[in-house]
Design an enzyme around this catalytic site. Sequence first.
Site, PDB file in Angstrom:
ATOM      1  N   THR B  45       0.799  -1.215   0.000  1.00 20.19           N
ATOM      2  CA  THR B  45       0.000   0.000   0.000  1.00 20.19           C
ATOM      3  C   THR B  45       0.829   1.260   0.000  1.00 20.19           C
ATOM      4  OG1 THR B  45      -1.510  -1.225   1.330  1.00 20.19           O
ATOM      5  CG2 THR B  45      -1.703   1.135   1.477  1.00 20.19           C
ATOM      6  N   ASP B  61      -4.140   4.646  -1.180  1.00 16.12           N
ATOM      7  CA  ASP B  61      -4.407   4.185  -2.546  1.00 16.12           C
ATOM      8  C   ASP B  61      -5.467   3.083  -2.441  1.00 16.12           C
ATOM      9  OD1 ASP B  61      -2.569   1.374  -3.470  1.00 16.12           O
ATOM     10  OD2 ASP B  61      -2.610   2.176  -1.441  1.00 16.12           O
ATOM     11  N   ARG B  63      -5.257  -0.235  -4.186  1.00  9.29           N
ATOM     12  CA  ARG B  63      -4.910  -1.534  -4.802  1.00  9.29           C
ATOM     13  C   ARG B  63      -4.585  -2.559  -3.731  1.00  9.29           C
ATOM     14  NH1 ARG B  63      -0.043  -1.890  -9.117  1.00  9.29           N
ATOM     15  NH2 ARG B  63      -1.655  -1.237 -10.537  1.00  9.29           N
ATOM     16  N   LYS B  77      -9.098   1.316   2.177  1.00 13.24           N
ATOM     17  CA  LYS B  77      -8.075   1.144   3.197  1.00 13.24           C
ATOM     18  C   LYS B  77      -8.246   2.127   4.348  1.00 13.24           C
ATOM     19  CE  LYS B  77      -5.024  -0.556  -0.272  1.00 13.24           C
ATOM     20  NZ  LYS B  77      -3.738  -0.595  -0.908  1.00 13.24           N
ATOM     21  N   GLY B  91      -0.179  -3.463   5.246  1.00 15.29           N
ATOM     22  CA  GLY B  91       0.336  -4.749   5.713  1.00 15.29           C
ATOM     23  C   GLY B  91      -0.632  -5.849   5.348  1.00 15.29           C
ATOM     24  N   SER B 173       4.282  -0.095   1.350  1.00 11.67           N
ATOM     25  CA  SER B 173       5.412  -0.281   0.435  1.00 11.67           C
ATOM     26  C   SER B 173       5.729   1.007  -0.321  1.00 11.67           C
ATOM     27  CB  SER B 173       5.113  -1.405  -0.555  1.00 11.67           C
ATOM     28  OG  SER B 173       3.952  -1.108  -1.273  1.00 11.67           O
ATOM     29  N   ASP B 210       5.457   3.034  -7.001  1.00  9.05           N
ATOM     30  CA  ASP B 210       5.518   1.772  -6.266  1.00  9.05           C
ATOM     31  C   ASP B 210       4.635   0.752  -6.967  1.00  9.05           C
ATOM     32  OD1 ASP B 210       3.924   0.510  -3.363  1.00  9.05           O
ATOM     33  OD2 ASP B 210       5.859  -0.119  -4.169  1.00  9.05           O
ATOM     34  N   SER B 213       1.269  -0.359  -5.129  1.00  3.23           N
ATOM     35  CA  SER B 213       0.149   0.579  -4.970  1.00  3.23           C
ATOM     36  C   SER B 213      -0.347   0.983  -6.336  1.00  3.23           C
ATOM     37  CB  SER B 213       0.594   1.849  -4.240  1.00  3.23           C
ATOM     38  OG  SER B 213       1.403   1.526  -3.149  1.00  3.23           O
TER      39      SER B 213
END
Lengths: 237, 278
Positions: B45, B61, B63, B77, B91, B173, B210, B213
Site C-alpha cells: 500500500t 491508494d 490496490r 483502506k 500490511g 510499500s 511503487d 500501490s
Amino acid sequence: MLSAQSFGGPGKMKEYHYTGAVENRFSPYAFNGGTVLAVAGEDFAIVASDTRLSEGYSIHSRDSPKCYKLTDTTVIGCSGFHGDCLTLTKIIDARLKMYKHSNNKTMTSGAIAAMLSTILYGRRFFPYYVYNIIGGLDEEGKGAVYSFDPVGSYQRDTYKAGGSASAMLQPLLDNQIGFKNMEGVQHVPLTQEKAVQLVKDVFISAAERDVYTGDALRICIVTKEGINEQTIPLRKD
Amino acid sequence: MLHTLNPCQEQNGGFCFENSRRNAVLESSLSEGTNKAPSARKTGTTIAGMVCKDGVVLGADTRATDDMVVADKNCMKIHYIAPKIYCCGAGVAADAEMATQIMASNVELHMLNTGRPPLVAMVTRQLKQMLFRYQGHMGSSVIVGGVDVTGAHLYSVYPHGSYDKLPFLTMGSGAAAAVSVFEDRFKPNMELEEAKKLVRDAIAAGIFCDLGSGSNVDLCVITDVGVQFLRGYDKPTAKGQREGQYRYKPGTTAVLTKTETPLSLDVVDECVQLMDTE
C-alpha cells in the site's frame, strides 16, 4: 492440568527453533519483469512487449522495450533478467554477423531459432534467465513464431505469450486466435488489423492485473515490406 | 451456576504456539514439492496522513495485491473507528481489517463507560497494546488520525507495537515515494485545500512509483466540524479503451448434458445488485 510440553523446566519456556541456520547467499539473477507476445499470421508476424523495467517494488525505467530487431524479417522478444537479455541479444547479433560473413546470406528465422536453442543449452548449468520468443517470416514468406524456455527447448507456434503476465495472456489467445473452448464459431483466418487490435486489448487487460506490466506497449509488425513499429501508452501505476 | 476458571489452567492470551515447530517442518517439506503454503494477502500500500490548520487529512491508494497480481483494484483502506477518528491500514489485509474493527468496538464501549467522546491517544494506546501482545504476528501497520477535545492528532503504529506521533506520516510499500513529497512541500498549519492537494500528490507518487500501490486516491478529511470521506477523490490512472468486442453469442459454450429438476418455489423478493466490473 499444566501442559508439560510447553515448559522446559520450572519457570522456563522451551526454545522454539523454527528453521535451521539462516544463510544469505548472493544471487546472480534478478527478476526485471515484463511481458512479451508474438503472433504469426498468413503473411505477417507481430512481436509485442511492454516497456516497463522493474525490480522488487520499484521501477527502473518506463521506456525499456523488450523487442530487439535481428534481421529485416526477424524480431526477438526477451523478458526475465535484463542483464542476461542484453548479453544474449549481443551474442545473437555477433553470431548473425559471423554467419553473414561466412555464408554470404542473412540467417532465416528458422535458422536463428535453431541457433538460439544451441546457445541457450550451451549454458545448461548456469542458464540465461531469459524467456525468448522469436517472431518473423519463414522462407516461404509465411508468419512464424518460435518460443523458448530458458535452457533452449523450442517449438514453432502460431502465437505465444511469455514473461510475467504470460499465464494471464496465453488462455485469452488460445480462445481468440486458437478458437479453443468455443462451439459453432467460424474459424476465420487472422488478419493483420485484427491481430494488432487483439494484441493491444490483451495488453490493456494484462496491465490491469499484473503489477510488472504497464507504462507503454511496443508493437513490431514484420511483413515482407519490412518492420513497422508502434508505441501505445498503458497504465502507469 | 457461574463457571469459574480452573485455577490449575494457565490463562493463555494471544496465539498458541504449540504447532510452530510442526508448521516449520511442514513448510520446508512443502516448498521442496510443487505445492506452496498459502500466503496471507498483503495490501502493498501507500497510506499517508498530515495535520493541517483545521484538522487531519488521511489518504490511501486502492490496490490490494496477492503476491504480484492485483487482487482488488478498488479496495477501501481507510477504516472508521469513531465519529471523528479514522484509521488507514497497510500490511496484511485481514489483520488491518480485524484490528480496526476491534478498536471501533472498544472505542464504543469506552465511550459508553466513561460518557466522554474518545481521544485519538486512547485508540493508539489500545492498538499498540494489542499489537504488542501479538508480538508482530498481526502484520498490520496503521496510521490513526482524528480530532478530539484536545485538538487534531496523527499517530502511526507498527506491527510490533511501537508508535510515532508526528505532523505527517506515511506507511506501506509506497511510503518512501510518498514521504519524499511531504518532505518537499509540507509546512505546519496549512490551509485545508492545500493540504488535500499535498496528500493527494503524496499518494499519487506512491501509485506511480511503487508497484504494490495503484488505482485511485481515497481521502478522509477530519475537522472539528465533521468528517468528509472522499472515496475516489482522484483517479490519476485510467483503464485503456479496448477496441475489439469480446462478447460471446449464446450457444458458444458447449452444453454436454442437461438435467431439469422442477422445484416448487415462489418468488418472494427480487433485488438487483450491480457488480463492479470495471
